[in-house]
Design a protein around this motif. Sequence first.
Motif, PDB file in Angstrom:
ATOM      1  N   THR A  35     -16.682 -34.414  23.231  1.00  0.00           N
ATOM      2  CA  THR A  35     -16.896 -35.195  22.019  1.00  0.00           C
ATOM      3  C   THR A  35     -15.646 -35.977  21.652  1.00  0.00           C
ATOM      4  O   THR A  35     -15.710 -37.172  21.319  1.00  0.00           O
ATOM      5  CB  THR A  35     -17.288 -34.267  20.847  1.00  0.00           C
ATOM      6  N   VAL A  36     -14.503 -35.301  21.730  1.00  0.00           N
ATOM      7  CA  VAL A  36     -13.250 -35.968  21.392  1.00  0.00           C
ATOM      8  C   VAL A  36     -12.952 -37.083  22.399  1.00  0.00           C
ATOM      9  O   VAL A  36     -12.482 -38.164  22.027  1.00  0.00           O
ATOM     10  CB  VAL A  36     -12.095 -34.952  21.328  1.00  0.00           C
ATOM     11  N   ALA A  39     -15.064 -39.846  21.288  1.00  0.00           N
ATOM     12  CA  ALA A  39     -14.598 -40.359  19.994  1.00  0.00           C
ATOM     13  C   ALA A  39     -13.348 -41.217  20.176  1.00  0.00           C
ATOM     14  O   ALA A  39     -13.246 -42.311  19.602  1.00  0.00           O
ATOM     15  CB  ALA A  39     -14.312 -39.198  19.047  1.00  0.00           C
ATOM     16  N   SER A  43     -13.001 -45.422  19.770  1.00  0.00           N
ATOM     17  CA  SER A  43     -12.077 -45.984  18.780  1.00  0.00           C
ATOM     18  C   SER A  43     -11.018 -46.903  19.388  1.00  0.00           C
ATOM     19  O   SER A  43     -10.147 -47.385  18.676  1.00  0.00           O
ATOM     20  CB  SER A  43     -11.386 -44.852  18.003  1.00  0.00           C
ATOM     21  N   PHE A 343     -22.483 -37.453  11.981  1.00  0.00           N
ATOM     22  CA  PHE A 343     -22.461 -37.154  13.412  1.00  0.00           C
ATOM     23  C   PHE A 343     -22.250 -38.420  14.246  1.00  0.00           C
ATOM     24  O   PHE A 343     -21.421 -38.446  15.161  1.00  0.00           O
ATOM     25  CB  PHE A 343     -23.760 -36.460  13.826  1.00  0.00           C
ATOM     26  N   ILE A 346     -18.712 -40.028  14.361  1.00  0.00           N
ATOM     27  CA  ILE A 346     -17.693 -39.446  15.241  1.00  0.00           C
ATOM     28  C   ILE A 346     -17.421 -40.366  16.424  1.00  0.00           C
ATOM     29  O   ILE A 346     -16.296 -40.475  16.905  1.00  0.00           O
ATOM     30  CB  ILE A 346     -18.143 -38.052  15.745  1.00  0.00           C
ATOM     31  N   PHE A 347     -18.477 -41.082  16.865  1.00  0.00           N
ATOM     32  CA  PHE A 347     -18.388 -41.822  18.117  1.00  0.00           C
ATOM     33  C   PHE A 347     -18.193 -43.327  17.948  1.00  0.00           C
ATOM     34  O   PHE A 347     -17.747 -43.989  18.881  1.00  0.00           O
ATOM     35  CB  PHE A 347     -19.656 -41.576  18.949  1.00  0.00           C
TER      36      PHE A 347
END
Length: 451
Positions: A35-36, A39, A43, A343, A346-347
């Motif tokens: 996920t990170v 993310a 970004s 949710f 986050i992305f």
Amino acid sequence: MDNQRALKEERIVSLLIKYSVPAILAMMVTSLYNTVDRAFIGSIKDVGALAISGLGVTMPLFTILGAFCVAIAIGGSTNISIKLGEGNKEEAEEILGSTVALELAVSIAILLVGIFFLDDILYIFGASNHTIKYAREYMSVIFAGAWFNLPGFALNSAIRAEGNPKLAAKMMIISCILNLILDPIFIFGFGMGIRGAAVGTVICQLVVCLWSTHYFTLGKSNLKLKLKNIKLDKNYLKLIVVIALTPFCMELAAGSIHLVTNRVLKIYGGDLAIGAMTAVTSISLMFLMPVFGLSQGMQTIIAYNHGAKQPERTKRTLLLAILAATIILTIGCILIKLFPKVFVGIFTKDSELMNLAINGININLITLPTIGISILGAVYFQSIGSAKKSMLLSLLRQVIILIPVILLVPKFYGLNGVWASQPIADIGAMVIVMIFLAKEFKKKESMVENI
């Protein structure tokens, strides 16, 4: 009580907690660092939306790589558990060596394919001239680390199979925390962009490989990884492959559906729709990862007790695991419905991509609570050595039902039809898996009565 005796005699609830909680923690942390990864990639200034769409293109290929990695590891660790249940340590060690040898051979073949055909494969999987750069940068690094990623994963699974789930989880958790630290350093600090996320990932995979190898050679392991056993023994390879076929098909099915889905998404929504599906898939994995952890813990208990001829304990293990999975996924579904923007946020912060993804999760994840039955039911048959049934049930949700649905329904409902295809497949797969389980339990009860 030693680990092997505990698997046969300890209360099932206690065993599930002992074996599943470490695996769940490891899976959740793995999900967190995936996920990170996404993310951070989303970004990246000025290119985040296209970069995450490029990452979405790599998902089928990444999943196929994972199919070999996970399947061989499960085939090896399941057979190790069965042999330990039978009290045959020497054969368990020989299977460990053959598992590592097979992972090495496959990883080298994958590396060569990646070197010569990467761009061609990425275009087939949905890359465009706008996203190919990001997909190539990510996967070229991932392929370069395959030769130690695959053996390392197999050894980590074997640690759990020999009765040390806490250490297996500890290795995964520490490597994931390391990834969280390395990602921003390589992506932003060194200005490597999406390639930096991949570099962080393969470094963590190398840590797991070295640590696991040390445990089985110089550490306090019950089984030992001996040089003489690291060979492609055809008898053990057959045992590994028979069980590995089910998780392989399951993982390959996921890769296949990513391929089909990406192509359909490109028709009905373009590059950003692929990025939206990447976000939707990542969100679902946050809650599916604990279920995969449950399946790993359950698998060791069921395989051992199947080898020890304790059918009632295998059944009770499955039912308790399904109950836990359903509770986890129901909570996940409620949270996603209540806070979709949180949710998806986050992305991406891109408004168009966010709107696409929010619409997607509202439709695509409505049947999330049912998925545990399909996943764990297939793993149950895999754990008792019923490879054909396990393979069939594994393919239901992601291939046999889903692919025809996703090719047909969007013709009438467009992009919403793509999102709705998975829930339709989830319900169909759940019903069929329940029928198979009911028949299996009835057969085993009949066998016990006749003894």
